[in-house]
Scaffold this active site. Sequence first.
Site, mmCIF file in Angstrom:
data_model
loop_
_atom_site.group_PDB
_atom_site.id
_atom_site.type_symbol
_atom_site.label_atom_id
_atom_site.label_comp_id
_atom_site.label_asym_id
_atom_site.label_seq_id
_atom_site.Cartn_x
_atom_site.Cartn_y
_atom_site.Cartn_z
ATOM 1 N N LEU A 83 0.811 -1.219 0.000
ATOM 2 C CA LEU A 83 0.000 0.000 0.000
ATOM 3 C C LEU A 83 0.853 1.284 0.000
ATOM 4 C CD1 LEU A 83 -2.900 1.135 0.141
ATOM 5 C CD2 LEU A 83 -2.669 1.146 2.626
ATOM 6 N N ASP A 84 0.652 2.132 -1.000
ATOM 7 C CA ASP A 84 1.295 3.451 -1.091
ATOM 8 C C ASP A 84 2.816 3.384 -1.136
ATOM 9 O OD1 ASP A 84 -1.256 4.551 -1.032
ATOM 10 O OD2 ASP A 84 -1.241 4.833 1.121
ATOM 11 N N GLN A 85 3.347 2.243 -1.591
ATOM 12 C CA GLN A 85 4.810 2.078 -1.609
ATOM 13 C C GLN A 85 5.348 1.978 -3.026
ATOM 14 O OE1 GLN A 85 6.636 2.159 1.182
ATOM 15 N NE2 GLN A 85 4.781 2.435 2.369
#
Lengths: 286, 286, 286, 286
Positions: free
Chosen positions: D229-231
């Site tokens: 997530l969001d990486q």
Amino acid sequence: MSNTRRYTLSLSCPDQVGIVAAVSGFMASHKGWITEANHHADETSQRFFMRQEVIADSLDLDYATLQQEFGALAQKFQMDWRISDSAQKKRVVIMVSKQEHCLYDLLARWQSQELDIDIPCVISNHDTFKGFVEWHGIPFHHVPVTPETKEAAYAKVMSLFEAAQGDVMVLARYMQILSPAMCEAYPGQIINIHHSFLPSFVGAKPYHQAFARGVKLIGATCHYVTSELDQGPIIEQDVIRIDHSDAPDDMVRYGKDIEKTVLARGLRYHLEDRVITHGNKTVVFR
Amino acid sequence: MSNTRRYTLSLSCPDQVGIVAAVSGFMASHKGWITEANHHADETSQRFFMRQEVIADSLDLDYATLQQEFGALAQKFQMDWRISDSAQKKRVVIMVSKQEHCLYDLLARWQSQELDIDIPCVISNHDTFKGFVEWHGIPFHHVPVTPETKEAAYAKVMSLFEAAQGDVMVLARYMQILSPAMCEAYPGQIINIHHSFLPSFVGAKPYHQAFARGVKLIGATCHYVTSELDQGPIIEQDVIRIDHSDAPDDMVRYGKDIEKTVLARGLRYHLEDRVITHGNKTVVFR
Amino acid sequence: MSNTRRYTLSLSCPDQVGIVAAVSGFMASHKGWITEANHHADETSQRFFMRQEVIADSLDLDYATLQQEFGALAQKFQMDWRISDSAQKKRVVIMVSKQEHCLYDLLARWQSQELDIDIPCVISNHDTFKGFVEWHGIPFHHVPVTPETKEAAYAKVMSLFEAAQGDVMVLARYMQILSPAMCEAYPGQIINIHHSFLPSFVGAKPYHQAFARGVKLIGATCHYVTSELDQGPIIEQDVIRIDHSDAPDDMVRYGKDIEKTVLARGLRYHLEDRVITHGNKTVVFR
Amino acid sequence: MSNTRRYTLSLSCPDQVGIVAAVSGFMASHKGWITEANHHADETSQRFFMRQEVIADSLDLDYATLQQEFGALAQKFQMDWRISDSAQKKRVVIMVSKQEHCLYDLLARWQSQELDIDIPCVISNHDTFKGFVEWHGIPFHHVPVTPETKEAAYAKVMSLFEAAQGDVMVLARYMQILSPAMCEAYPGQIINIHHSFLPSFVGAKPYHQAFARGVKLIGATCHYVTSELDQGPIIEQDVIRIDHSDAPDDMVRYGKDIEKTVLARGLRYHLEDRVITHGNKTVVFR
């Protein structure tokens, strides 16, 4: 924007000791809960500017009585003043030509209630956006403008604006120069977005002017319209970086992003009574 | 800036197919390791611009031979070209008046070798910074300028610049207008920082002009000096937000921060041969 | 900053109706000419924040009496408050290591009186800038810090700060982590510049962390120091654009420009009593 | 974007001397008129990145032959490469939930051909924008997502994407976390806009996180979606200034302006083959 009903007082007057105390004292004596307050004293002109937001229900008097009682105080200080009521939505008439970016942007903000306004109608010198505007349930008026019909066209626009009981007219990349008569009829009520960082590149084709000069940033300016082209009081400006590889067409494309943002910010400041004009300048209490 | 010795080729020529291939082929045939490469084709003028950085030790020929052999290729394409050698530090003569911010800033960058330059001398029309400059081990020349002595003063400045074997002269808030003769003597070698977002607010007291117009951003412009005041090719610009509460004095203070930054960036681009002028504009390969 | 003597009142207290009226009424009753005023009400905590600048000579009472009389009013509203006097220059102790950019920048601002402060001394864990600082007529203390001598070193720094009667300690890229004891001894008095956009990239080598993550902007953060590393209340931040071609060394170089600017802005806000801390956050009345 | 048909070559390969010469030589030998060219060499990984735009009609071979002949050269240098043809419009599938700003913005850019793409369909977990999307003549698919139906819903989304022959899927504030299976099915083809300046404030309610930390700027990040997530690799970021008076609701409002702009810029870079991923980072040739 919170949904609580608020009254917004905005004023300017000759500067002297005691204005803030008088106004704040008045509000406190009526139990007014102030949620936002700003002042500015202009040294050169010795003029004082002030804005206060008060929660309507906190006051022990109604809107009409507030107007009346504050009027007495205002007179004492020779104030130009206004108290607006958030329960009265402002009526924004949008003027547009063939470019879509500002129109889409404003309608998105209206549709989501980010801008808490009524849009009684959209007026355009082209019929490009008739279907799009009407899909939103907003009346669309096609008023063509040619060199010969200019006078009649602007008379028509003015009568539509009056019929719509417009509070403010927004030129959302409306590509016609308004008549001086129209500019003078609505001082401080017509808002334009100009696609340059004024005072650079007044008039037509500012991106081509910017290209010719070789500037490294381009800008957009939101301002009140006066009868002098692109010379009215500036409300908001911003810029974006370009470089040698950007042709005027690229600038047009980049420029859209700041035009719509700067227009939306300027319009919001106006709608929230954050802008007080002062000669050819503005005080903007953000 | 890495410490590895590099040659930097920068050129412009009429655009045609095969320039990149010819230059890259030349470099590859001499085993040149290119660390940075940029091109630009200007559609309007059909002119092509290019810059390449090559690691000196990767080449199988020395600097003089490189110049000679590349010269043959350059002639074929009618190139304006230059190959500079990072081992030859550029010599920067700083001109200053009474404001400290650009001078402190440049000396800090020089002292820490962020700017890998020689500063053979600082020239000023005041003696304000004599002690400060000399403490850094840099010669300081006080050349007063009065309306009467202007001609002699600039002759003196030019002879000091020549004696210093200056490559570039930086007007670090030097508050005098150079003579046309001097501007024309060093085209593309004199860099100025003007305290406005040009072309707005040319000439004297730009912050006062900005205050009078009521703009919402103020700027700074780094440009080459030509004989027309503030009209030379722009190298770099930036802006900073202000509002109604900022008097000209506040703008002067805020402006310093962008003036010194914009000047330092523009000077760096020039020193690294990233700037190619083109009529009254620049290509800047950042 | 004008040269007129001013008193600056800054306060916070539980929110209630009538605070502005009471304070403004107090000032008006003493004929105080308010040149700047700001308020903020924090909804979550129901806390109110206020700052007023008054021209000293406009008041009909002196500083001591002002303090006394305002104290009575302040008690009624349970205010945390302070009135500072622009005639009392603040004493700023600068801590530095081996990087020059913030030090040069602060001394330039001090030298030109842009920052109207006293610098009683500069303290460093290296002697790199001894000559430079002393040339400016400012005492320089070299206090080396090693893992073994840390405790004694910080005791020395604290005693120097006390002896200098410092009001605020500025870590101008001081590359040591202060002891918890020292952080706790001076809450809200130690200002640091961290070379990242906090809360991203806490701790050592933030530019290398930024490079590893591939961000497209890098930042700097000016904050009050607390015993938790890089977790104190943030005063000011800014960012600068980078791209894939920028190695950590390039970021270090670009970063300097925002570090010094952000530090200078944050310090100015603090010196002008524009910052009021509130838990781990700040209200900054710009 | 010009209307001339262009081929865009983008590649990465192990760095060595002669790549630029080989590629440029190849293009020149086929009379290719290069309108834009960029390179980057990553020192750490010794990997080389390149992008060239060539006018299609200038070449003496057709698209299929070009692919074939360049393939031979590419193999020699172990290139990951792609040549795209501007005559083949990319197919962009938009995923949306209940927030309008990114959707309106993308449709405005598509409607005006600023983005020269096909939008085969819009997919949403709500039916809020069904009428709006269909008015534009674009199919709208309502695929509700609940904790129980998640698996089936994403299977449906994937089949719609396949049926639409989508090239790229844009999460235009789509408020669901995609399944790891879906993320892995389309590496480098799913683009998200996250409403924070990553790596700060990963996950839910980033504006509330920003408010709690007291940052002075908020941001938005456009990135490729990976199963973490969001990486994923960051394509573009930007920030906007806030202050203590801004509650999370205000940030949500300001944030919209940068979210839509950052998403549109990131998407454009992707569509124009300006983005080359490299581990968890991107090279973006703007």
